[in-house]
Design an enzyme around this catalytic site. Structure first.
Site, PDB file in Angstrom:
ATOM      1  N   GLU A  18      -5.695  -5.249  10.293  1.00  0.00           N
ATOM      2  CA  GLU A  18      -4.698  -4.203  10.531  1.00  0.00           C
ATOM      3  C   GLU A  18      -5.031  -3.472  11.828  1.00  0.00           C
ATOM      4  O   GLU A  18      -5.868  -2.551  11.819  1.00  0.00           O
ATOM      5  CB  GLU A  18      -4.707  -3.194   9.375  1.00  0.00           C
ATOM      6  CG  GLU A  18      -4.342  -3.786   8.042  1.00  0.00           C
ATOM      7  CD  GLU A  18      -3.735  -2.746   7.129  1.00  0.00           C
ATOM      8  OE1 GLU A  18      -2.591  -2.939   6.704  1.00  0.00           O
ATOM      9  OE2 GLU A  18      -4.391  -1.720   6.869  1.00  0.00           O
ATOM     10  N   SER A  34       3.129  -2.289  10.354  1.00  0.00           N
ATOM     11  CA  SER A  34       4.580  -2.266  10.587  1.00  0.00           C
ATOM     12  C   SER A  34       5.253  -3.608  10.297  1.00  0.00           C
ATOM     13  O   SER A  34       6.153  -4.022  11.033  1.00  0.00           O
ATOM     14  CB  SER A  34       4.882  -1.791  12.013  1.00  0.00           C
ATOM     15  OG  SER A  34       4.409  -0.468  12.197  1.00  0.00           O
ATOM     16  N   HIS A  71      -9.660   0.896   4.509  1.00  0.00           N
ATOM     17  CA  HIS A  71      -8.394   1.095   5.224  1.00  0.00           C
ATOM     18  C   HIS A  71      -8.654   2.025   6.415  1.00  0.00           C
ATOM     19  O   HIS A  71      -9.463   2.956   6.318  1.00  0.00           O
ATOM     20  CB  HIS A  71      -7.351   1.699   4.280  1.00  0.00           C
ATOM     21  CG  HIS A  71      -5.978   1.705   4.874  1.00  0.00           C
ATOM     22  ND1 HIS A  71      -5.584   2.653   5.781  1.00  0.00           N
ATOM     23  CD2 HIS A  71      -4.924   0.864   4.722  1.00  0.00           C
ATOM     24  CE1 HIS A  71      -4.335   2.397   6.156  1.00  0.00           C
ATOM     25  NE2 HIS A  71      -3.915   1.315   5.527  1.00  0.00           N
ATOM     26  N   LYS A  86       0.169   4.214  -0.227  1.00  0.00           N
ATOM     27  CA  LYS A  86      -0.468   5.411   0.339  1.00  0.00           C
ATOM     28  C   LYS A  86      -0.227   6.597  -0.621  1.00  0.00           C
ATOM     29  O   LYS A  86      -0.118   6.388  -1.825  1.00  0.00           O
ATOM     30  CB  LYS A  86       0.045   5.706   1.751  1.00  0.00           C
ATOM     31  CG  LYS A  86       0.003   4.479   2.650  1.00  0.00           C
ATOM     32  CD  LYS A  86       0.135   4.828   4.101  1.00  0.00           C
ATOM     33  CE  LYS A  86       0.378   3.570   4.905  1.00  0.00           C
ATOM     34  NZ  LYS A  86      -0.063   3.674   6.271  1.00  0.00           N
ATOM     35  N   GLY A 132       1.989   2.156  10.678  1.00  0.00           N
ATOM     36  CA  GLY A 132       2.902   3.289  10.547  1.00  0.00           C
ATOM     37  C   GLY A 132       3.547   3.716  11.857  1.00  0.00           C
ATOM     38  O   GLY A 132       4.166   4.769  11.936  1.00  0.00           O
ATOM     39  N   GLU A 185      -7.117   4.448   7.591  1.00  0.00           N
ATOM     40  CA  GLU A 185      -6.926   5.883   7.333  1.00  0.00           C
ATOM     41  C   GLU A 185      -8.167   6.466   6.649  1.00  0.00           C
ATOM     42  O   GLU A 185      -8.539   7.617   6.899  1.00  0.00           O
ATOM     43  CB  GLU A 185      -5.651   6.102   6.495  1.00  0.00           C
ATOM     44  CG  GLU A 185      -4.403   5.881   7.348  1.00  0.00           C
ATOM     45  CD  GLU A 185      -3.161   5.453   6.594  1.00  0.00           C
ATOM     46  OE1 GLU A 185      -3.096   5.578   5.361  1.00  0.00           O
ATOM     47  OE2 GLU A 185      -2.228   4.963   7.275  1.00  0.00           O
ATOM     48  N   ASN A 221       0.877  -1.171   0.000  1.00  0.00           N
ATOM     49  CA  ASN A 221       0.000   0.000   0.000  1.00  0.00           C
ATOM     50  C   ASN A 221       0.912   1.218   0.000  1.00  0.00           C
ATOM     51  O   ASN A 221       1.487   1.561   1.023  1.00  0.00           O
ATOM     52  CB  ASN A 221      -0.894  -0.010   1.250  1.00  0.00           C
ATOM     53  CG  ASN A 221      -1.663   1.298   1.404  1.00  0.00           C
ATOM     54  OD1 ASN A 221      -1.775   2.070   0.457  1.00  0.00           O
ATOM     55  ND2 ASN A 221      -2.197   1.538   2.605  1.00  0.00           N
TER      56      ASN A 221
HETATM   57  C1  PEP Z   1      -0.917   0.070   5.838  1.00  0.00           C
HETATM   58  O1  PEP Z   1      -0.915   1.234   5.469  1.00  0.00           O
HETATM   59  O2  PEP Z   1      -1.821  -0.675   5.474  1.00  0.00           O
HETATM   60  C2  PEP Z   1       0.168  -0.397   6.707  1.00  0.00           C
HETATM   61  C3  PEP Z   1       0.104  -1.606   7.192  1.00  0.00           C
HETATM   62  O3  PEP Z   1       1.203   0.503   6.952  1.00  0.00           O
HETATM   63  P1  PEP Z   1       2.609   0.174   7.663  1.00  0.00           P
HETATM   64  O4  PEP Z   1       3.119  -1.121   7.082  1.00  0.00           O
HETATM   65  O5  PEP Z   1       3.461   1.341   7.332  1.00  0.00           O
HETATM   66  O6  PEP Z   1       2.325   0.037   9.136  1.00  0.00           O
END
Ligand code: PEP
Length: 248
Positions: free
Chosen positions: A166, A211, A94, A11, A172, A96, A9
């Site tokens: 998630e 992460s 997601h 972003k 993040g 976000e 992803n």
């Molecule tokens: C994500 O944006 O779906 C995500 C898992 O981000 P990160 O790996 O940076 O935590």
């Protein structure tokens, strides 16, 4: 036996030059991968992803989709438009999008349905905030998010989708759920789906996101109900993303 999938992803990152270098590396390395691999890129770069990845083992997709088919929805992108750019996947719900753009469970369910109807494979993201985990309601939250989609589209629709667990507190932040914490929620999700359809539950790919890095991917992916990862930050660094794919 479920195959593993690693989806990046991006972003709102990238530009034509950096994307091209990343896409070239991923494409070159993909021939040797035994897992599924995909990148979800910003809308303006879908054509670039399509031109760079067509004919390779790497699929591509969007990060959001409108619940509407077409019309006066300024700034929105329909599922049919994503299909025209060769997308196989689209992220739906997601955290976000839920937190920053007010996407409710009902909106996420409508987006999921629109994606499926156009022939895309939605990657449905679910997960709890830190406050919800600390309040002991992780299962309640994840089940509520999942049930909204099942009530709108039916259980068989999940057979044509991918799920991503998630935990919001791990996205993040550099904090990863431990393999056992993630496994527990993945098992809960699979059990919830199995209550309605055991075969769909058995075949459902449930990715972990939050992460994931080259250093923790292998132990996460070794858990029985973790079928790969949704990778944010590390998907922007070719070596890291490819190391995570190799771990899968
Ligand atoms: C994500 O944006 O779906 C995500 C898992 O981000 P990160 O790996 O940076 O935590």
């Amino acid at each position: 036996m479920r195959t593993k999938l690693v989806a990046g992803n991006w972003k709102m990152h990238g530009n034509l030059a950096t994307n091209q270098a990343l896409l070239n590396r991923v494409r070159e390395a993909s021939a040797g991968l035994s897992c599924g691999c995909a990148v979800c890129v910003p809308f303006p770069y879908l054509a670039q992803a399509q031109a760079s990845l067509a004919g390779s083992k790497v699929a591509w997709g969007g990060q959001n989709v409108s619940e509407h088919g077409q019309g006066a929805y300024t700034g929105e992108v329909s599922a049919a438009m994503l299909v025209e750019f060769g997308c196989r996947y689209v992220l739906v719900g997601h955290s976000e999008r839920r937190a920053l753009y007010g996407e409710t469970d009902a909106m996420v369910a409508a987006k999921f349905a629109a994606a499926l109807q156009a022939g895309l494979t939605p990657i449905l993201c679910v997960g709890e905030t830190l406050a919800e985990r600390e309040a002991g309601i992780t299962g309640v939250v994840v089940t509520r998010q999942l049930d909204a989609v099942i009530s709108a589209s039916g259980i068989s629709a999940l057979g044509k989708a991918v799920l991503a667990y998630e935990p919001v507190w791990a996205i993040g932040t550099g904090k990863t759920a431990s393999p056992q914490q993630a496994q527990d929620v993945h098992a809960l999700i699979r059990a919830r789906v199995a209550e309605s359809d055991a075969a769909v539950a058995q075949g459902l790919q449930i990715l972990y996101g939050g992460s994931v890095k080259p250093g923790n991917a292998q132990e996460l992916f070794a858990m029985p109900d973790i079928d790969g990862g949704l990778i944010g930050g590390a998907s922007l660094v070719a070596d890291d993303f490819l190391a995570i794919c190799s771990a899968a």
